[in-house]
Design an enzyme around this catalytic site. Structure first.
Site, short mmCIF file in Angstrom:
data_model
loop_
_atom_site.label_atom_id
_atom_site.label_comp_id
_atom_site.label_asym_id
_atom_site.label_seq_id
_atom_site.Cartn_x
_atom_site.Cartn_y
_atom_site.Cartn_z
N GLY A 138 15.88 33.64 -17.32
CA GLY A 138 15.61 34.37 -16.11
C GLY A 138 13.90 34.31 -15.96
O GLY A 138 13.39 33.93 -16.88
N CYS A 144 16.76 31.64 -23.71
CA CYS A 144 15.35 31.47 -22.98
C CYS A 144 14.89 33.01 -22.83
O CYS A 144 14.63 33.77 -23.76
CB CYS A 144 15.43 30.95 -21.76
SG CYS A 144 13.86 30.41 -21.08
N TYR A 145 14.98 33.47 -21.51
CA TYR A 145 14.73 35.09 -21.32
C TYR A 145 15.54 35.90 -22.24
O TYR A 145 15.17 36.82 -22.54
CB TYR A 145 14.72 35.38 -19.66
CG TYR A 145 14.35 36.71 -19.37
CD1 TYR A 145 13.17 36.92 -19.26
CD2 TYR A 145 15.29 37.79 -19.05
CE1 TYR A 145 12.81 38.41 -19.11
CE2 TYR A 145 15.17 39.00 -18.81
CZ TYR A 145 13.74 39.34 -18.84
OH TYR A 145 13.41 40.70 -18.50
N HIS A 168 17.06 25.69 -23.38
CA HIS A 168 18.18 25.74 -22.81
C HIS A 168 19.45 24.91 -23.40
O HIS A 168 19.49 23.59 -22.91
CB HIS A 168 18.05 25.64 -21.29
CG HIS A 168 17.34 26.54 -20.36
ND1 HIS A 168 17.85 27.34 -19.69
CD2 HIS A 168 15.97 26.65 -20.28
CE1 HIS A 168 16.87 28.30 -19.36
NE2 HIS A 168 15.76 27.83 -19.49
N GLU A 213 22.48 24.66 -22.33
CA GLU A 213 23.33 24.47 -21.10
C GLU A 213 23.22 23.23 -20.43
O GLU A 213 23.99 22.75 -19.83
CB GLU A 213 23.80 25.82 -20.27
CG GLU A 213 22.47 26.05 -19.41
CD GLU A 213 21.33 26.93 -19.96
OE1 GLU A 213 21.23 26.90 -21.33
OE2 GLU A 213 20.43 27.46 -19.09
N ASP A 242 35.79 18.28 -2.06
CA ASP A 242 35.79 19.82 -2.21
C ASP A 242 36.59 20.47 -1.08
O ASP A 242 37.58 21.36 -1.49
CB ASP A 242 34.41 20.39 -1.97
CG ASP A 242 33.47 19.87 -3.04
OD1 ASP A 242 33.87 19.17 -4.00
OD2 ASP A 242 32.27 19.76 -2.51
N LYS A 251 31.45 19.93 -9.48
CA LYS A 251 31.78 18.63 -9.00
C LYS A 251 33.31 18.23 -9.81
O LYS A 251 34.34 17.86 -9.48
CB LYS A 251 31.04 17.60 -8.59
CG LYS A 251 31.46 16.47 -7.77
CD LYS A 251 31.76 17.25 -6.37
CE LYS A 251 31.69 16.33 -5.14
NZ LYS A 251 31.57 17.18 -3.91
#
Ligand code: XMP
Length: 507
Positions: A54, A81-82, A168, A170, A226, A365
């Site tokens: 964040g 992180c945060y 991070h 991710e 999509d 996606k």
């Protein structure tokens, strides 16, 4: 019931990316606000909790905090992180501004004896993006990774099953990030990997049925991946309640309007094509600002859908194939607006529909493609490159008119044909009509024609990308064909920018 990981949101850009990594590890996850109560958590009964990043500083009073009782529930916790700073701060540690902020890919040394890094090399790379850091660890915690400037790049309290990563894990820039997350899930939380694409489909169908009941749905079908996957999912979830409206805004690629009609009009669903080119061009007349164009196209879309819905009996819901990158980049209360994707940012506030159905909203996606294949859509169809809802409207710089659209359609068709002929691998590739004209010479005559930019990118999630190094020979052949075959184009350039700092589309 699947084992569940609870992701608590503290305002970071990447919360759904964390959810996606957890899904990749075959574990189900839900994202909830960071101020969730202990009682609500008990109902979810998660096997682990992840605290997201964040933009705030934990030591500031109005920053989002976490109820210490949540951390004391005995459920394993991973801060990112945060989230790591919050974990350390709430458990009694100290967080202060860094003397040297860290941004970008950073070399780290990790403790491979920790459950978080077991089976991995000591030398790792993590994407750092922080201006604060943990300067004093809470009692019972130790550092399990450090960089040159950050002694507590990762922390652990093995007994309390609490872990943190200042970087991070991710994002793709942390090459082994998914392995770190997997270690947390399997080594710390005891995950068994009981979640797969079939479960995802079943949950999405369950949610759609719960949301719409017997209500009739109008789907905005663009013919792109999509919205097509969305059509397949909805027709499986609530067959007989789906009406697909394809608005041809005149900003499609060459011949695409007719192709979409051919692909869907024979299917077992109610397909309606609305030819609305003049209406869109009228609304866009003289507009140059990219955000304004997107908003106009989005608003016009909704007006057309509302009109179409009035012609159909009892339409209650508007469905869209919105996916997660559309949502995050359109900004929210906490994240910054990059650009308003037409299917998110352009929605008018007083929409006449009772509700919006966006079953793919949390997916990326490649997940949408996998789901489409599972739903029986042909590979050739679901593997097509994406095409944005506002179409060529976001690929024509400056004002938009019929002549420019035709120039771009022709140049783009040639580029796509040559990419295919030369078997160039790219996830998205297209031509852009810049607003720049330049002087040229053809025969004995001076020309003053448009510059077309070519763009081809490699990406898996469309959140970041790299340009494709197309061989010069191929670029040369494309350039020769476009300037010879497309009247009005005098110069070709190739875009060699990644995302960030650029975006994939130009507008
Ligand atoms: P950007 O330009 O944001 O694009 O880097 C990321 C991906 O999203 C597509 N895109 C859109 N898709 N509506 C859509 O449905 C939109 O308004 C929109 N704008 C960009 C873009 O083509 C790329 O695949």
């Amino acid at each position: 019931m699947n084992q569940t990981i609870l992701i608590l949101d503290f305002g970071g850009q990447y919360k759904e990316l964390i959810a996606r990594r957890v899904r990749e590890c075959k574990v189900y996850s839900v994202v909830k606000p960071g101020d969730i109560s202990v009682d609500e958590i008990k109902k979810i009964s998660p096997i682990g909790i992840i605290l997201t990043g964040g933009p705030n500083s934990v030591y500031e009073e109005d920053s989002p905090h976490i109820d210490k009782a949540v951390l004391e529930m005995g459920i394993p916790v991973l801060g990112i992180c945060y989230g790591t700073q919050l974990l350390a701060y709430t458990m009694g540690g100290k967080v202060e501004p860094c003397s040297v902020s860290e941004y970008g890919k950073t070399d780290m040394s990790v403790d491979t004896a920790s459950l978080l890094y077991s089976g991995l090399d000591k030398c790792q790379v993590g994407l750092m993006s922080h201006t604060d850091q943990i300067t004093k660890l809470p009692c019972g915690f130790k550092s399990i990774a450090h960089t040159d400037n950050c002694p507590n790049a990762s922390i652990e309290n093995k007994k309390l099953k609490m872990y943190g990563m200042q970087f991070h894990p991710e994002v793709e820039s942390t090459p082994n990030g998914t392995k770190f997350i997997k270690n947390f899930l399997y080594n710390v939380c005891g995950a068994t990997g009981d979640y797969n694409l079939k479960d995802l489909e079943a949950r999405l169908i369950e949610d759609i049925r719960a949301q719409v009941g017997n209500g009739q749905i109008l789907l905005a079908l663009s013919g792109g991946v999509d919205s097509s996957v969305c059509a397949a999912l909805l027709s499986k979830a609530v067959p007989g309640q789906l009406h697909c409206v394809f608005v041809d805004h005149g900003l499609m690629r060459k011949d695409e309007g007719d192709e979409v009609e051919a692909a869907f009009s024979n299917k077992n669903l109610h397909f309606i094509r609305v030819n609305a080119k003049n209406r869109f061009l009228g609304a866009l007349n003289g507009v140059t600002d990219p955000e304004q164009k997107r908003k106009i196209i989005g608003a016009e879309f909704i007006k057309v859908f509302e009109e179409e819905s009035n012609k159909l009996p009892d339409i209650k819901f508007l469905a869209q194939g919105t996916i997660y990158p559309d949502v995050i980049e359109s900004g929210g209360s906490k994240a910054a607006t990059i650009k308003s994707h037409h299917n998110v940012g352009g929605l008018p506030e007083n929409m006449k529909f009772e509700g919006l159905v966006e079953p793919l909203r949390g997916l990326f996606k490649d997940e949408v493609r996998a789901l489409g294949r599972q739903l029986g859509l042909s590979r050739a169809y679901v593997d097509r490159q994406p095409f944005p809802g506002p179409g060529l409207g976001v690929r024509i710089m400056g004002t938009i008119d019929s002549e420019k659209i035709e120039i771009l359609q022709n140049a783009d068709a040639i580029f796509r044909e040559e990419i295919k002929n030369h078997r160039i691998k790219a996830d998205q590739y297209f031509a852009v009509l810049t607003n720049t004209r330049s002087v040229g010479v053809v025969g004995d005559f001076r020309t003053y024609d448009y510059t077309v930019a070519l763009r081809a990118v490699k990406t898996s999630d469309f959140m970041t990308c790299e340009y494709v190094p197309i061989p010069h020979k191929v670029l040369g052949a494309v350039s020769t064909r476009i300037v010879n075959e497309v009247k009005g184009v005098g110069r070709i350039v190739y875009d060699i920018t990644g995302k960030p700092p650029a975006t994939i589309e130009w507008c």
